[in-house]
Design a protein around this motif. Structure first.
Motif, short mmCIF file in Angstrom:
data_model
loop_
_atom_site.label_atom_id
_atom_site.label_comp_id
_atom_site.label_asym_id
_atom_site.label_seq_id
_atom_site.Cartn_x
_atom_site.Cartn_y
_atom_site.Cartn_z
N LYS A 476 0.77 -1.12 -0.01
CA LYS A 476 0.12 -0.12 0.15
C LYS A 476 0.73 1.25 -0.18
CE LYS A 476 -3.74 2.35 2.44
NZ LYS A 476 -4.70 1.81 3.78
N GLU A 477 0.43 2.05 -0.64
CA GLU A 477 1.39 3.39 -1.28
C GLU A 477 0.43 4.64 -1.32
OE1 GLU A 477 5.16 3.97 -3.71
OE2 GLU A 477 3.52 4.00 -4.97
N VAL A 478 0.18 5.22 -0.25
CA VAL A 478 -0.65 6.41 -0.16
C VAL A 478 -0.13 7.60 -0.91
CG1 VAL A 478 -2.10 7.89 1.35
CG2 VAL A 478 -1.82 5.55 2.12
N THR A 479 -0.94 8.24 -1.77
CA THR A 479 -0.41 9.57 -2.41
C THR A 479 -0.86 10.72 -1.51
OG1 THR A 479 -1.03 8.40 -4.61
CG2 THR A 479 -0.73 10.96 -4.48
N LEU A 480 0.13 11.54 -1.37
CA LEU A 480 -0.05 12.75 -0.43
C LEU A 480 0.14 14.12 -1.52
CD1 LEU A 480 2.68 11.83 2.14
CD2 LEU A 480 0.22 11.58 2.30
N PRO A 481 -0.25 15.14 -1.19
CA PRO A 481 -0.36 16.30 -1.87
C PRO A 481 1.20 16.55 -2.22
CG PRO A 481 -1.69 16.77 -0.12
CD PRO A 481 -0.76 15.40 0.22
N ASN A 482 1.27 17.60 -3.43
CA ASN A 482 2.59 17.93 -4.01
C ASN A 482 3.60 17.07 -4.21
OD1 ASN A 482 1.55 20.64 -3.44
ND2 ASN A 482 1.98 20.39 -1.35
N TYR A 483 3.36 15.89 -4.78
CA TYR A 483 4.24 14.85 -5.49
C TYR A 483 4.97 14.16 -4.40
CZ TYR A 483 3.21 16.71 -9.99
OH TYR A 483 2.39 17.18 -11.04
N ARG A 484 4.35 14.07 -3.03
CA ARG A 484 4.78 13.14 -1.92
C ARG A 484 4.15 11.95 -1.98
NH1 ARG A 484 3.80 15.17 2.52
NH2 ARG A 484 2.39 16.90 1.90
N VAL A 485 4.75 10.95 -1.62
CA VAL A 485 4.24 9.53 -1.40
C VAL A 485 4.63 8.94 -0.14
CG1 VAL A 485 3.87 7.13 -2.53
CG2 VAL A 485 4.43 9.26 -4.03
N ALA A 486 3.62 8.48 0.75
CA ALA A 486 4.25 7.83 1.86
C ALA A 486 4.56 6.43 1.65
CB ALA A 486 2.80 7.57 2.59
N PRO A 487 5.67 6.01 2.51
CA PRO A 487 6.41 4.81 2.06
C PRO A 487 5.36 3.68 2.21
CG PRO A 487 7.46 6.01 4.00
CD PRO A 487 6.10 6.64 3.65
N PRO A 488 5.84 2.54 1.13
CA PRO A 488 4.88 1.57 0.92
C PRO A 488 4.85 0.69 2.39
CG PRO A 488 6.87 1.26 -0.32
CD PRO A 488 6.87 2.62 0.34
N VAL A 489 3.62 0.18 2.70
CA VAL A 489 3.39 -0.52 3.86
C VAL A 489 2.84 -2.10 3.21
CG1 VAL A 489 1.81 -0.97 5.73
CG2 VAL A 489 2.69 1.23 5.11
N ARG A 490 3.56 -3.06 3.84
CA ARG A 490 3.34 -4.43 3.43
C ARG A 490 2.02 -4.82 3.96
NH1 ARG A 490 4.57 -9.89 4.20
NH2 ARG A 490 5.34 -11.00 2.37
N GLU A 491 1.04 -5.25 3.49
CA GLU A 491 -0.29 -5.61 4.05
C GLU A 491 -0.58 -7.13 3.37
OE1 GLU A 491 -3.57 -3.08 3.45
OE2 GLU A 491 -2.67 -1.49 4.41
N VAL A 492 -0.60 -8.02 4.49
CA VAL A 492 -1.03 -9.41 3.79
C VAL A 492 -2.31 -9.72 3.77
CG1 VAL A 492 -0.72 -11.90 4.35
CG2 VAL A 492 1.26 -10.33 4.87
N LEU A 493 -3.11 -9.81 2.84
CA LEU A 493 -4.54 -9.60 2.59
C LEU A 493 -4.95 -11.13 2.82
CD1 LEU A 493 -5.24 -7.39 -0.52
CD2 LEU A 493 -5.22 -6.89 1.88
N CYS A 494 -4.22 -12.18 2.53
CA CYS A 494 -5.03 -13.48 2.64
C CYS A 494 -3.75 -14.62 2.57
CB CYS A 494 -5.82 -13.87 1.38
SG CYS A 494 -6.48 -15.41 1.61
N THR A 495 -3.69 -15.57 3.27
CA THR A 495 -2.76 -16.58 3.38
C THR A 495 -3.58 -17.94 3.12
OG1 THR A 495 -1.44 -15.46 4.65
CG2 THR A 495 -0.97 -17.91 4.50
N CYS A 496 -2.89 -18.84 2.24
CA CYS A 496 -3.61 -20.13 2.05
C CYS A 496 -2.50 -21.05 1.57
CB CYS A 496 -4.66 -20.10 0.87
SG CYS A 496 -3.87 -19.50 -0.84
N ALA A 497 -3.01 -22.25 1.52
CA ALA A 497 -2.12 -23.63 1.41
C ALA A 497 -3.04 -24.67 0.74
CB ALA A 497 -1.64 -24.10 2.98
N PRO A 498 -2.08 -25.44 0.03
CA PRO A 498 -2.87 -26.46 -0.73
C PRO A 498 -3.21 -27.45 0.05
CG PRO A 498 -0.37 -26.37 -1.45
CD PRO A 498 -0.61 -25.30 -0.12
N ALA A 499 -4.25 -28.30 -0.39
CA ALA A 499 -5.04 -29.19 0.50
C ALA A 499 -4.12 -30.32 0.61
CB ALA A 499 -6.47 -29.46 -0.17
N PRO A 500 -4.15 -30.90 1.68
CA PRO A 500 -3.06 -32.23 1.99
C PRO A 500 -3.58 -33.31 0.95
CG PRO A 500 -4.78 -31.97 3.66
CD PRO A 500 -4.85 -30.56 3.08
N ARG A 501 -2.92 -34.00 0.19
CA ARG A 501 -3.21 -34.88 -0.73
C ARG A 501 -3.69 -36.24 0.40
NH1 ARG A 501 1.50 -34.86 -5.18
NH2 ARG A 501 1.04 -32.71 -6.11
#
Length: 502
Positions: A476-501
């Protein structure tokens, strides 16, 4: 009074040849949309994709809508419906059984849109409304296979309640778009285009070139806002109609071409450009007809030969001939005009209801008709304000050997740096829209299905190393006024794993 009435009729009088071009343009866009959508047939429309039927019914279903595409979660059924839609869209372009082709194309389009509302964008509303009003328009009267069996019209000028509805619908698109943009960045600060071009997910090369020009972006913001707000008034001027329509069409073509070159908007610009073809005046159409007529005659002759070759093997041919008496015809026409007038009032009210300034809100029991026939619409493009949250996706897959691969970049090692072109990560605008909806907390139900879909298609390729876990990460990278950008923030939206065989 007799002189006044024709003048008031002028803004709503259309040319039959322009309506034919509107039909051809609309059918061509429907075909193009189907071709693009078909590349994601399994992903977007089957139970093996990102939105299985039981999830749609549980979280995203409106009880008033219907969809033939929800009759099965198998890709074979979806492919059959896609093929039928393509055939009817082609028939619409050619003007073969135009009324039926229009009705079936409209039915299949709203069915398709209802199957996966997570990938629907603003242009889709306009496309289905073009088909809706097209059912009442005589847009198959010329430049069509149907017209070969009819005498040439005595006049190309056409006026009815549906031409009024068509013109008003176009005006509503832009008026409501402007009135919904009620944040200061549009009408006061002039920063809306700056924020729009700060969105790397939709930024095109020309937009990247314009982005550093702060004063130019400010001017373009005001130009965009007041174009949408004031330009539709030209459609209702009762004098010099030809010139005002040419100005309206010319400005909108330049406007939407500019949008398409700066922002990744999918078919949005093509739909809007096709929508105004019905406004073309006679002077333009006479010149166009001189170029188009011989080519259309050649195409029609070839199509007629082809049609005769396949119609002969049909087991049953049904011809229905209804003889209308003059009184019955007049009664039918009056009923149609009254019905279209009532529909127009309803749709105008629906549009006004979307505006926060409007007081007389539509009650919920009155909305069933809008949902069922999909005349519901909201023209909130970049409204009330432009998104400030930007960023890019990392599909972080962990192999059984402990390596981290980015599935969004064809299995290359995961990197936290922003890609050179974020928009290039999306296969098409449908996936971009899906990714946008994926971020909303209200849509969190959809996240595991996308994650598991990615795992499944990854493991279908035996050359890919097996994964023990996949994280859908948003930088996530929020746009600020006057060509400034907040540092990107890592957001984990989902985690999944394969179904066991087993």
């Amino acid at each position: 009074m007799r002189r006044l009435l024709p003048a008031l009729q002028n803004p709503f009088e259309l040319d039959l040849r322009a309506l034919a071009l509107l039909r051809i343009g609309t059918g061509a866009v429907v075909l193009t949309d189907l071709i693009i959508r078909s590349t994601d047939l399994v992903a977007h429309y089957t139970n093996l994709g990102v939105l299985p039927l039981h999830v749609l019914y549980q979280y995203g279903w409106n009880p008033y809508v219907f969809s033939l595409h929800t009759s099965s979660g198998l890709w074979q059924v979806q492919a059959l419906l896609f093929a039928l839609a393509a055939l009817t869209a082609a028939a619409l372009v050619l003007g073969y059984k135009t009324r039926w082709a229009t009705a079936i194309s409209w039915l299949l389009l709203i069915s398709l849109q209802n199957r996966n509302p997570l990938i629907v964008q603003g242009g889709d509303d306009l496309l289905r409304m073009l088909l809706f009003w097209g059912f009442f328009l005589p847009w198959g009267r010329v430049y069509s296979l149907d017209s070969r069996k009819q005498a040439a019209p005595g006049s190309y000028r056409y006026f009815s309640m549906v031409t009024v509805a068509y013109v008003v619908q176009l005006a509503l698109v832009y008026w409501c778009t402007a009135l919904l943009k009620n944040s200061p960045e549009w009408s006061q600060d002039g920063t809306a285009i700056y924020y729009a071009l700060s969105l790397d997910q939709i930024l095109m090369p020309l937009g990247r070139l314009l982005y550093p020009q702060a004063e130019l972006l400010r001017g373009l913001t005001f130009l965009t806002y007041y174009t949408e707000l004031l330009l539709p008034f030209l459609l209702f001027l009762p004098f010099r109609t030809t010139w005002w329509r040419l100005l309206f069409v010319g400005v909108l073509y330049a406007f939407h071409l500019g949008i398409s070159l700066t922002l990744f908007v999918g078919l949005f610009y093509l739909i809007n450009m096709a929508s105004v073809l019905g406004l073309l005046p006679a002077q333009v159409l006479y010149k166009l007809a001189a170029w188009l007529h011989p080519r259309w005659a050649q195409l029609a002759a070839r199509t007629h030969t082809w049609r005769r070759s396949w119609v002969t093997w049909l087991p049953v041919r049904i011809n229905v001939h209804v003889q209308w008496y003059p009184g019955s015809r007049r009664l039918l026409r009056a009923g149609r005009e009254a019905a279209v007038g009532a529909l127009l009032v309803y749709i105008c009210w629906w549009n006004l209801d979307t505006l926060p300034q409007f007081r007389w809100k539509m009650t919920e029991p009155m909305r069933w008709f809008g949902y069922m026939f999909r005349v519901d619409q909201r023209w909130g493009m970049f409204a009330p304000a432009v998104f400030k949250d930007d960023g890019w996706f990392i599909l972080d897959g962990t192999t059984t050997a402990g390596q981290h691969l980015d599935l969004n970049r064809e299995g290359q090692p995961v990197e936290a740096t922003k890609p050179a072109s974020v928009v290039a990560l999306f296969k098409n605008d449908r996936w971009r829209k899906y990714s946008e909806n994926y971020l909303f907390v209200a849509n969190s139900y959809m996240r595991p299905y996308y994650c598991n879909y990615l795992l499944r298609i990854w493991h279908e390729n035996p050359a890919h190393p097996p994964l023990r876990q996949l994280e859908v990460v948003y930088m996530k990278e929020v746009t600020l006024p006057n060509y400034r950008v907040a540092p990107p923030v890592r957001e984990v939206l989902c985690t999944c794993a394969p179904a066991p065989r087993p």
